[in-house]
Design a protein around this motif. Structure first.
Motif, short mmCIF file in Angstrom:
data_model
loop_
_atom_site.label_atom_id
_atom_site.label_comp_id
_atom_site.label_asym_id
_atom_site.label_seq_id
_atom_site.Cartn_x
_atom_site.Cartn_y
_atom_site.Cartn_z
N PHE A 35 0.85 -1.20 0.00
CA PHE A 35 0.00 0.00 0.00
C PHE A 35 0.88 1.25 0.00
CE2 PHE A 35 -4.19 1.67 2.13
CZ PHE A 35 -4.32 2.60 1.11
N GLN A 36 1.91 1.27 0.84
CA GLN A 36 2.84 2.40 0.87
C GLN A 36 3.52 2.57 -0.49
OE1 GLN A 36 4.97 1.05 4.63
NE2 GLN A 36 5.18 3.26 4.82
N TRP A 37 3.97 1.46 -1.08
CA TRP A 37 4.64 1.52 -2.38
C TRP A 37 3.70 2.12 -3.42
CZ3 TRP A 37 3.27 -0.56 -7.07
CH2 TRP A 37 4.23 -0.51 -8.09
N PHE A 38 2.44 1.72 -3.41
CA PHE A 38 1.46 2.21 -4.38
C PHE A 38 1.31 3.73 -4.25
CE2 PHE A 38 -2.81 3.16 -5.90
CZ PHE A 38 -2.90 2.39 -7.06
N LEU A 39 1.17 4.24 -3.03
CA LEU A 39 0.99 5.67 -2.83
C LEU A 39 2.26 6.45 -3.16
CD1 LEU A 39 -1.12 5.77 0.46
CD2 LEU A 39 -1.91 5.93 -1.90
N TYR A 40 3.41 5.85 -2.90
CA TYR A 40 4.67 6.51 -3.26
C TYR A 40 4.79 6.62 -4.78
CZ TYR A 40 9.55 7.39 -4.22
OH TYR A 40 10.71 7.93 -4.72
N GLU A 41 4.54 5.53 -5.50
CA GLU A 41 4.67 5.55 -6.95
C GLU A 41 3.67 6.50 -7.60
OE1 GLU A 41 6.92 4.07 -8.94
OE2 GLU A 41 7.99 3.42 -7.14
N ALA A 42 2.51 6.66 -6.98
CA ALA A 42 1.51 7.59 -7.50
C ALA A 42 1.86 9.04 -7.18
CB ALA A 42 0.14 7.26 -6.93
N ARG A 43 2.86 9.25 -6.33
CA ARG A 43 3.27 10.57 -5.87
C ARG A 43 2.15 11.26 -5.09
NH1 ARG A 43 7.32 8.18 -7.10
NH2 ARG A 43 9.12 9.06 -8.22
N ASP A 44 1.38 10.46 -4.36
CA ASP A 44 0.35 11.00 -3.48
C ASP A 44 1.00 11.78 -2.34
OD1 ASP A 44 -1.23 9.39 -5.08
OD2 ASP A 44 -2.54 8.80 -3.42
N THR A 45 0.40 12.90 -1.99
CA THR A 45 0.94 13.71 -0.89
C THR A 45 -0.17 14.12 0.07
OG1 THR A 45 0.73 15.73 -2.22
CG2 THR A 45 2.87 14.62 -2.23
N VAL A 46 0.23 14.49 1.28
CA VAL A 46 -0.70 14.97 2.31
C VAL A 46 -0.16 16.27 2.88
CG1 VAL A 46 -1.62 12.71 2.92
CG2 VAL A 46 0.44 13.54 4.06
N PHE A 47 -1.06 17.05 3.49
CA PHE A 47 -0.62 18.30 4.11
C PHE A 47 -1.36 18.54 5.42
CE2 PHE A 47 -4.21 19.64 1.44
CZ PHE A 47 -4.93 20.44 2.31
N PHE A 48 -0.70 19.27 6.31
CA PHE A 48 -1.28 19.75 7.56
C PHE A 48 -0.86 21.21 7.67
CE2 PHE A 48 -0.56 21.17 11.86
CZ PHE A 48 -1.61 20.68 12.60
N THR A 49 -1.80 22.09 7.98
CA THR A 49 -1.43 23.49 8.15
C THR A 49 -2.33 24.15 9.18
OG1 THR A 49 -1.01 25.58 6.99
CG2 THR A 49 -2.85 24.26 6.21
N GLN A 149 3.16 24.76 7.92
CA GLN A 149 2.66 23.70 7.06
C GLN A 149 3.63 22.52 7.04
OE1 GLN A 149 2.67 23.85 2.61
NE2 GLN A 149 0.43 23.83 2.83
N VAL A 150 3.07 21.31 7.16
CA VAL A 150 3.82 20.07 7.00
C VAL A 150 3.28 19.38 5.75
CG1 VAL A 150 4.42 17.83 8.00
CG2 VAL A 150 4.12 19.83 9.49
N ARG A 151 4.17 19.01 4.83
CA ARG A 151 3.79 18.29 3.61
C ARG A 151 4.61 17.01 3.54
NH1 ARG A 151 5.66 20.71 -0.70
NH2 ARG A 151 7.15 22.01 0.43
N ALA A 152 3.97 15.91 3.15
CA ALA A 152 4.68 14.63 3.16
C ALA A 152 4.13 13.71 2.09
CB ALA A 152 4.55 13.95 4.52
N SER A 153 4.94 12.73 1.70
CA SER A 153 4.43 11.65 0.89
C SER A 153 3.37 10.91 1.69
CB SER A 153 5.57 10.68 0.53
OG SER A 153 5.05 9.46 0.02
N HIS A 154 2.27 10.57 1.01
CA HIS A 154 1.19 9.85 1.69
C HIS A 154 1.66 8.46 2.14
CE1 HIS A 154 -2.69 9.01 3.09
NE2 HIS A 154 -3.43 9.33 2.04
N ALA A 155 2.77 7.98 1.58
CA ALA A 155 3.32 6.69 1.98
C ALA A 155 3.80 6.70 3.44
CB ALA A 155 4.47 6.30 1.06
N LEU A 156 4.04 7.88 3.99
CA LEU A 156 4.59 7.99 5.33
C LEU A 156 3.56 8.37 6.40
CD1 LEU A 156 7.97 9.86 4.70
CD2 LEU A 156 7.54 7.39 4.75
#
Length: 439
Positions: A35-49, A149-156
């Motif tokens: 699941f993590q690999w899939f989200l990383y390869e898709a370049r999915d990201t998340v944010f908190f602000t 703001q914190v931005r991260a790969s959704h894999a993490l």
């Protein structure tokens, strides 16, 4: 929503750390689940602000990152040169943090939101960034000195991690699947077989039917939580059903020309379930569900139909789709390892005919040193190359609606608040149904 605790199932952490160091020397993503690999390869990201009464500088933002890493050690994974579980050196902290000075906070946080493509630009840096904008003249009339703001790969990171970090609690994952709770063999077999058979079709359709890259927009709304709670009670529906209905009805539009559909709005939504089993992902707590909301121009009729649909879905076996999805991620990863040109770049822009993804994250309530000085509203969301996403982030006083969508939908976001105003002011018959929800 049942649980978002950081508890996990037994594992030998010392042994895992030694294996981790050896594995990431060869492949930075070796420790990622499918699941993590899939989200990383898709370049999915998340944010908190969120805004803060504190005025950040390089030292204080570096201390904030150090605290984040100690509570969420997965942030040390996934890049070349990573030392899983270990603190970052100063040169890395300097590279992933940024401070800028601003005259006012007009337009924030929306003007800051993006796809966060820069996270993936440097393979030797962690897969997250932390930045702050500090007001030159000191606190504004509301007492706000900065916005962070914190931005991260959704894999993490997932929404439950953000909620835990906001409370200064551990967001370490450990092993999240419960191997002692195995689903019946026939259920696992049917779901896995469906996942494997769908994978090749999914890859083929993804490359044939994926849309071209489109302009993307970002927008947030902050609405008083008590206001939404009162309306949900009047309507006799779950609060999340009201959120889902407001967004999908407002964005779909009125009249004959619909942005999504004239008959059925196809949605995916997420939930947390404390009843973990052996088929769950070892990293993520979240589960994805699919829903079809039958359209009605009458909002009262529509929101109650949405609530009935949610009720029906969650009373059935919600593990089937999860097992099928896990099988798909595993098969696509294996396919990519054997044939690196698959699934292909276009694949990641295929939305599988889903109009919108609706994500309700656990309540974000500031507490402890991690979020000292931060004030509501708190904004939290995600971006995916193929999905129109609305993330709902409840706090103590506010619920924020965080939109990352095709540009053409962003102009309709204001229709949601207009719809809310109209429904609140209208008279409608009470519903003979009692909804009991945990706050």
């Amino acid at each position: 929503m049942k649980s978002f605790s950081s508890s996990s199932f037994a594992s030998d952490q010392a042994e895992i750390l030694e294996l981790a160091r050896a594995a990431v020397a060869k492949d930075p993503r070796a420790l990622f689940t499918n699941f993590q690999w899939f989200l990383y390869e898709a370049r999915d990201t998340v944010f908190f602000t969120a805004f803060s009464k504190m005025s950040f500088d390089k030292d204080s933002i570096g201390n904030l990152v150090a605290s984040m890493v100690s509570l969420a050690p997965q942030l040390t994974h996934g890049f070349w040169g990573a030392s899983p579980g270990q603190p970052f050196a100063k040169h890395i902290l300097d590279a992933i943090t940024h401070i800028e000075m601003v005259d006012e906070f007009d337009g924030y946080p929306d003007k800051w939101l993006s796809k966060s493509e820069d996270i993936f630009a440097h393979q030797d840096l962690p897969l997250f960034r932390v930045m702050a904008a500090v007001r030159r003249g000191g606190p504004d009339a509301e007492g706000r000195s900065s916005v962070i703001q914190v931005r991260a790969s959704h894999a993490l990171l997932e929404g439950s991690d953000s909620a835990l970090l906001t409370r200064s609690q551990s967001a370490a994952h450990g092993v999240m699947s419960n191997q002692a709770n195995r689903l019946p063999f026939w259920s696992r077999f049917k779901a896995a077989a469906s996942g494997m058979s769908l994978t090749l079709s999914y890859v083929l359709l993804g490359n044939l039917l994926a849309t071209k890259e489109k302009p993307w927009g970002f927008k947030t709304l902050a609405i008083k939580r008590h206001r939404l709670r009162l309306l949900a009670n009047r309507l006799g529906v779950r609060q999340r059903s009201l959120y889902f209905a407001l967004v999908t009805h407002g964005l779909n539009g009125e009249g004959k020309e619909k942005y999504f559909s004239e008959k059925v709005v196809g949605a995916a939504y997420t939930m947390l379930d404390g009843n973990r089993n052996a088929s769950d992902d070892n990293f993520f707590r979240v589960r994805a569900l699919q829903a079809k909301f039958s359209w009605s121009e009458d909002f009262i009729e529509y929101v109650r139909a949405v609530d009935d649909t949610v009720d029906k879905i969650e009373k059935t076996d919600i593990t089937k789709f999860q097992v099928m999805a896990m099988t798909m991620f595993k098969t696509i990863r294996a396919l990519n390892k054997a044939l690196p040109f698959l699934p292909g770049k276009r694949f990641w822009r295929f939305n599988n005919f889903i109009h919108v993804v609706l994500t309700l994250v656990p309540p974000h309530r500031t507490n402890g040193p991690m979020t000292q000085g931060m004030v509501e509203p708190i904004y939290c969301g995600a971006w995916h190359p193929a999905a129109n996403i609305c993330t709902f982030c409840p706090g103590r006083e506010y619920v924020t609606f965080n939109f990352t969508m095709e540009d053409r939908h962003i102009a309709n976001v204001d229709k949601i608040t207009a719809l809310l105003d109209r429904i609140e002011a209208s008279d409608f018959a009470p519903r003979d149904k009692v909804i009991v929800e945990a706050d």
